[in-house]
Design a protein around this motif. Structure first.
Motif, PDB file in Angstrom:
ATOM      1  N   MET A   1       0.825  -1.196   0.000  1.00  0.00           N
ATOM      2  CA  MET A   1       0.000   0.000   0.000  1.00  0.00           C
ATOM      3  C   MET A   1       0.863   1.252   0.000  1.00  0.00           C
ATOM      4  SD  MET A   1      -2.971   1.332  -0.141  1.00  0.00           S
ATOM      5  CE  MET A   1      -4.032  -0.075   0.235  1.00  0.00           C
ATOM      6  N   ASP A   2       1.976   1.199   0.807  1.00  0.00           N
ATOM      7  CA  ASP A   2       2.856   2.364   0.868  1.00  0.00           C
ATOM      8  C   ASP A   2       3.509   2.621  -0.482  1.00  0.00           C
ATOM      9  OD1 ASP A   2       2.192   2.625   3.482  1.00  0.00           O
ATOM     10  OD2 ASP A   2       3.939   1.524   4.235  1.00  0.00           O
ATOM     11  N   ILE A   3       3.895   1.538  -1.191  1.00  0.00           N
ATOM     12  CA  ILE A   3       4.525   1.694  -2.503  1.00  0.00           C
ATOM     13  C   ILE A   3       3.537   2.297  -3.496  1.00  0.00           C
ATOM     14  CG2 ILE A   3       5.578   0.458  -4.434  1.00  0.00           C
ATOM     15  CD1 ILE A   3       6.674  -1.550  -2.455  1.00  0.00           C
ATOM     16  N   ALA A   4       2.299   1.812  -3.470  1.00  0.00           N
ATOM     17  CA  ALA A   4       1.284   2.342  -4.384  1.00  0.00           C
ATOM     18  C   ALA A   4       1.020   3.820  -4.114  1.00  0.00           C
ATOM     19  CB  ALA A   4      -0.010   1.539  -4.248  1.00  0.00           C
ATOM     20  N   GLN A   5       0.959   4.173  -2.834  1.00  0.00           N
ATOM     21  CA  GLN A   5       0.750   5.588  -2.512  1.00  0.00           C
ATOM     22  C   GLN A   5       1.932   6.438  -2.958  1.00  0.00           C
ATOM     23  OE1 GLN A   5      -0.022   5.680   1.688  1.00  0.00           O
ATOM     24  NE2 GLN A   5      -2.157   4.971   1.454  1.00  0.00           N
ATOM     25  N   SER A   6       3.138   5.878  -2.800  1.00  0.00           N
ATOM     26  CA  SER A   6       4.330   6.626  -3.226  1.00  0.00           C
ATOM     27  C   SER A   6       4.322   6.857  -4.735  1.00  0.00           C
ATOM     28  CB  SER A   6       5.589   5.869  -2.811  1.00  0.00           C
ATOM     29  OG  SER A   6       6.740   6.540  -3.266  1.00  0.00           O
ATOM     30  N   LEU A   7       3.895   5.828  -5.498  1.00  0.00           N
ATOM     31  CA  LEU A   7       3.822   5.990  -6.952  1.00  0.00           C
ATOM     32  C   LEU A   7       2.795   7.041  -7.341  1.00  0.00           C
ATOM     33  CD1 LEU A   7       4.091   2.298  -8.209  1.00  0.00           C
ATOM     34  CD2 LEU A   7       5.793   4.117  -8.436  1.00  0.00           C
ATOM     35  N   ARG A   8       1.678   7.024  -6.639  1.00  0.00           N
ATOM     36  CA  ARG A   8       0.647   8.008  -6.948  1.00  0.00           C
ATOM     37  C   ARG A   8       1.106   9.421  -6.634  1.00  0.00           C
ATOM     38  NH1 ARG A   8      -3.039   3.976  -5.019  1.00  0.00           N
ATOM     39  NH2 ARG A   8      -2.945   4.889  -2.919  1.00  0.00           N
ATOM     40  N   ARG A   9       1.934   9.540  -5.578  1.00  0.00           N
ATOM     41  CA  ARG A   9       2.376  10.879  -5.186  1.00  0.00           C
ATOM     42  C   ARG A   9       3.506  11.413  -6.068  1.00  0.00           C
ATOM     43  NH1 ARG A   9       2.644  10.110   1.430  1.00  0.00           N
ATOM     44  NH2 ARG A   9       0.390   9.920   1.769  1.00  0.00           N
ATOM     45  N   THR A  10       4.383  10.525  -6.504  1.00  0.00           N
ATOM     46  CA  THR A  10       5.562  10.987  -7.252  1.00  0.00           C
ATOM     47  C   THR A  10       5.560  10.538  -8.705  1.00  0.00           C
ATOM     48  OG1 THR A  10       6.815   9.030  -6.537  1.00  0.00           O
ATOM     49  CG2 THR A  10       6.949  11.020  -5.154  1.00  0.00           C
ATOM     50  N   GLY A  11       5.196   9.273  -8.958  1.00  0.00           N
ATOM     51  CA  GLY A  11       5.311   8.740 -10.310  1.00  0.00           C
ATOM     52  C   GLY A  11       4.286   9.299 -11.274  1.00  0.00           C
ATOM     53  N   PHE A  12       3.032   9.286 -10.893  1.00  0.00           N
ATOM     54  CA  PHE A  12       1.968   9.738 -11.784  1.00  0.00           C
ATOM     55  C   PHE A  12       2.080  11.223 -12.123  1.00  0.00           C
ATOM     56  CE2 PHE A  12      -0.857   6.080 -10.135  1.00  0.00           C
ATOM     57  CZ  PHE A  12      -0.184   5.207 -10.973  1.00  0.00           C
ATOM     58  N   PRO A  13       2.277  12.109 -11.148  1.00  0.00           N
ATOM     59  CA  PRO A  13       2.440  13.533 -11.516  1.00  0.00           C
ATOM     60  C   PRO A  13       3.632  13.766 -12.428  1.00  0.00           C
ATOM     61  CG  PRO A  13       1.949  13.318  -9.183  1.00  0.00           C
ATOM     62  CD  PRO A  13       2.201  11.939  -9.688  1.00  0.00           C
ATOM     63  N   ARG A  14       4.736  13.084 -12.153  1.00  0.00           N
ATOM     64  CA  ARG A  14       5.913  13.273 -13.003  1.00  0.00           C
ATOM     65  C   ARG A  14       5.646  12.757 -14.410  1.00  0.00           C
ATOM     66  NH1 ARG A  14      11.457  11.154 -10.629  1.00  0.00           N
ATOM     67  NH2 ARG A  14      10.826  12.748  -9.125  1.00  0.00           N
ATOM     68  N   LEU A  15       4.967  11.623 -14.529  1.00  0.00           N
ATOM     69  CA  LEU A  15       4.625  11.084 -15.838  1.00  0.00           C
ATOM     70  C   LEU A  15       3.703  12.029 -16.584  1.00  0.00           C
ATOM     71  CD1 LEU A  15       4.814   8.717 -17.822  1.00  0.00           C
ATOM     72  CD2 LEU A  15       2.836   7.700 -16.664  1.00  0.00           C
ATOM     73  N   PHE A  16       2.757  12.617 -15.875  1.00  0.00           N
ATOM     74  CA  PHE A  16       1.844  13.565 -16.515  1.00  0.00           C
ATOM     75  C   PHE A  16       2.592  14.799 -17.011  1.00  0.00           C
ATOM     76  CE2 PHE A  16      -0.878  17.336 -16.165  1.00  0.00           C
ATOM     77  CZ  PHE A  16      -1.873  16.998 -17.066  1.00  0.00           C
ATOM     78  N   VAL A  17       3.534  15.293 -16.208  1.00  0.00           N
ATOM     79  CA  VAL A  17       4.318  16.462 -16.625  1.00  0.00           C
ATOM     80  C   VAL A  17       5.125  16.138 -17.874  1.00  0.00           C
ATOM     81  CG1 VAL A  17       6.217  17.987 -15.982  1.00  0.00           C
ATOM     82  CG2 VAL A  17       4.410  17.480 -14.326  1.00  0.00           C
ATOM     83  N   HIS A  18       5.778  14.975 -17.906  1.00  0.00           N
ATOM     84  CA  HIS A  18       6.562  14.577 -19.075  1.00  0.00           C
ATOM     85  C   HIS A  18       5.681  14.445 -20.309  1.00  0.00           C
ATOM     86  CE1 HIS A  18       9.977  12.715 -16.434  1.00  0.00           C
ATOM     87  NE2 HIS A  18       9.895  14.030 -16.350  1.00  0.00           N
ATOM     88  N   PHE A  19       4.501  13.870 -20.124  1.00  0.00           N
ATOM     89  CA  PHE A  19       3.581  13.723 -21.255  1.00  0.00           C
ATOM     90  C   PHE A  19       3.112  15.086 -21.756  1.00  0.00           C
ATOM     91  CE2 PHE A  19      -0.797  13.317 -22.823  1.00  0.00           C
ATOM     92  CZ  PHE A  19      -0.586  12.444 -23.885  1.00  0.00           C
ATOM     93  N   ALA A  20       2.805  15.998 -20.838  1.00  0.00           N
ATOM     94  CA  ALA A  20       2.366  17.332 -21.237  1.00  0.00           C
ATOM     95  C   ALA A  20       3.463  18.066 -21.985  1.00  0.00           C
ATOM     96  CB  ALA A  20       1.930  18.130 -20.005  1.00  0.00           C
ATOM     97  N   VAL A  21       4.697  17.953 -21.513  1.00  0.00           N
ATOM     98  CA  VAL A  21       5.823  18.598 -22.207  1.00  0.00           C
ATOM     99  C   VAL A  21       5.996  18.013 -23.600  1.00  0.00           C
ATOM    100  CG1 VAL A  21       8.324  18.919 -22.182  1.00  0.00           C
ATOM    101  CG2 VAL A  21       7.010  19.220 -20.084  1.00  0.00           C
TER     102      VAL A  21
END
Length: 384
Positions: A1-21
């Motif tokens: 659960m902690d790993i999934a929350q960490s991905l949601r907090r750091t991985g998904f926003p960063r992926l979205f920023v890269h995709f937007a760029v």
């Protein structure tokens, strides 16, 4: 659960920023790619199809007439007229006998056009028009073709631009206008920005407000008053109106408000301790400005240099008003505009002109970008 929350907090926003760029970069590159492809296409293909069809060939409808009756020959009990309707490496994909249905029949099909007459148009453009009686007294029949032109790329547009009369002189004129018109406002704005940021004097806040207000003044609104003022001063002192000094001053006036605003904000954000330490050591404002503020402000100076250079290099209106349109004073944008003709009939060279004019700004951008990074690194290192 902690790993999934960490991905949601750091991985998904960063992926979205890269995709937007990535999306933004593609949106900017797509028109540039279209201009590049169009600049290498033939004039006839540009007029009939978009640049995205450049690698698939261009398709257009053409109206042609078959040969006159004098070209007929007897074939058995009937008469036939034959020939070629297209030239070069073009092919025919369909044909028709009515303007409302120009592609009614596929190439190679024999069509009954009435009264025992048949027409066959092959893919290579050859045709056979048969009739049981003579063609004498008739006019060549009109036929509509769907013609496919294979992809063709050429440097003719670039040759037209580069070989045009006066382009070399216009290029030199543009450099003569752009370089001083970039350096002068930066020098003046840097002094003004330091004074507005670190020097105390009456009316400083009002001057800052005036500078901010001048940014929103449209160039077109101030162009005529500025020109009249300049001509009045020129007549008073006997100075010619169409000179390089005039256009340098014009670009300086139009670029100063934004330059002062940007540089003042950057210089005001420099560490206060450095300025105060220099004053304690007995340094004057001029020494602080030259030895401390300018080196630390190089990123802002380089950034504004890029914008000012691009603006002046691509300018046409101010150059035509303050410098004129004669052959020896015409800048590059004016010379390329003249190539289009009085009615813009040669618009196909616009794409080639765009890439020719962008060469110098690109060189300036990449050169200043390197110094920009170096200035950022230099400003981040503290001395002992």
């Amino acid at each position: 659960m902690d790993i999934a929350q960490s991905l949601r907090r750091t991985g998904f926003p960063r992926l979205f920023v890269h995709f937007a760029v990535l999306v933004i970069v593609l949106l900017w590159l797509l028109p540039t790619l279209g201009i590049l492809v169009s600049s290498l296409r033939d004039k006839d293909q540009i007029t009939v199809s978009g640049w995205w069809t450049a690698f698939a060939g261009a398709t257009q409808t053409e109206a042609v007439r078959l040969a006159e009756p004098s070209a007929q020959r007897q074939d058995g009990t009937g008469y036939v007229i034959s020939g070629t309707l297209v030239e070069g490496d073009k092919t025919v994909s369909a044909f028709g006998t009515r303007v409302l249905e120009p592609g009614a029949f596929p190439a190679g099909e024999t069509v009954d056009v009435g009264d025992g007459e048949t027409l066959t148009v092959h893919a290579d453009g050859t045709y056979e028009y048969r009739k049981p009686t003579s063609f004498d007294g008739e006019r060549g029949r009109r036929v509509y073709l769907t013609v496919v032109t294979p992809p063709a790329f050429t440097f003719d547009n670039y040759r037209t631009v580069l070989n045009a009369e006066g382009i070399g002189n216009a290029f030199v004129n543009s450099l003569t206008v752009t370089i001083p018109a970039t350096v002068i406002p930066i020098l003046i704005a840097a002094f003004a920005a330091y004074a507005l940021a670190w020097m105390e004097f009456p009316g400083r806040a009002i001057l800052i407000a005036v500078v901010v207000g001048l940014i929103v003044v449209p160039l077109q609104m101030s162009l005529i008053p500025l020109l009249r003022m300049y001509n009045g001063i020129g007549m008073l002192f006997g100075v010619p109106s169409k000179t390089y000094a005039g256009i340098w001053l014009a670009h300086t006036a139009f670029g100063m408000p934004l330059a002062i605003y940007l540089l003042r904000n950057y210089i005001a954000g420099l560490p206060k301790e450095i300025i105060e330490s220099a004053r304690v050591d007995g340094a004057s404002d001029f020494e602080i400005f030259v030895r401390i503020v300018l080196p630390l402000s190089f990123p802002a100076l380089a950034s504004f240099s890029i914008f000012q250079f691009l603006w002046v290099w691509n300018d046409l209106l101010v150059a035509m008003v303050f410098l004129g349109t004669s052959g020896d004073q015409l800048v590059l944008t004016g010379a390329l505009n003249a190539l289009l003709g009085s009615r813009g009939g040669n618009w196909e060279i616009l794409t080639a002109s765009a890439f020719i004019t962008i060469i110098v700004p690109l060189l300036v951008f990449f050169a200043l970008q390197r110094y920009l990074v170096r200035g950022l690194l230099a400003g981040s290192v503290k001395g002992g």
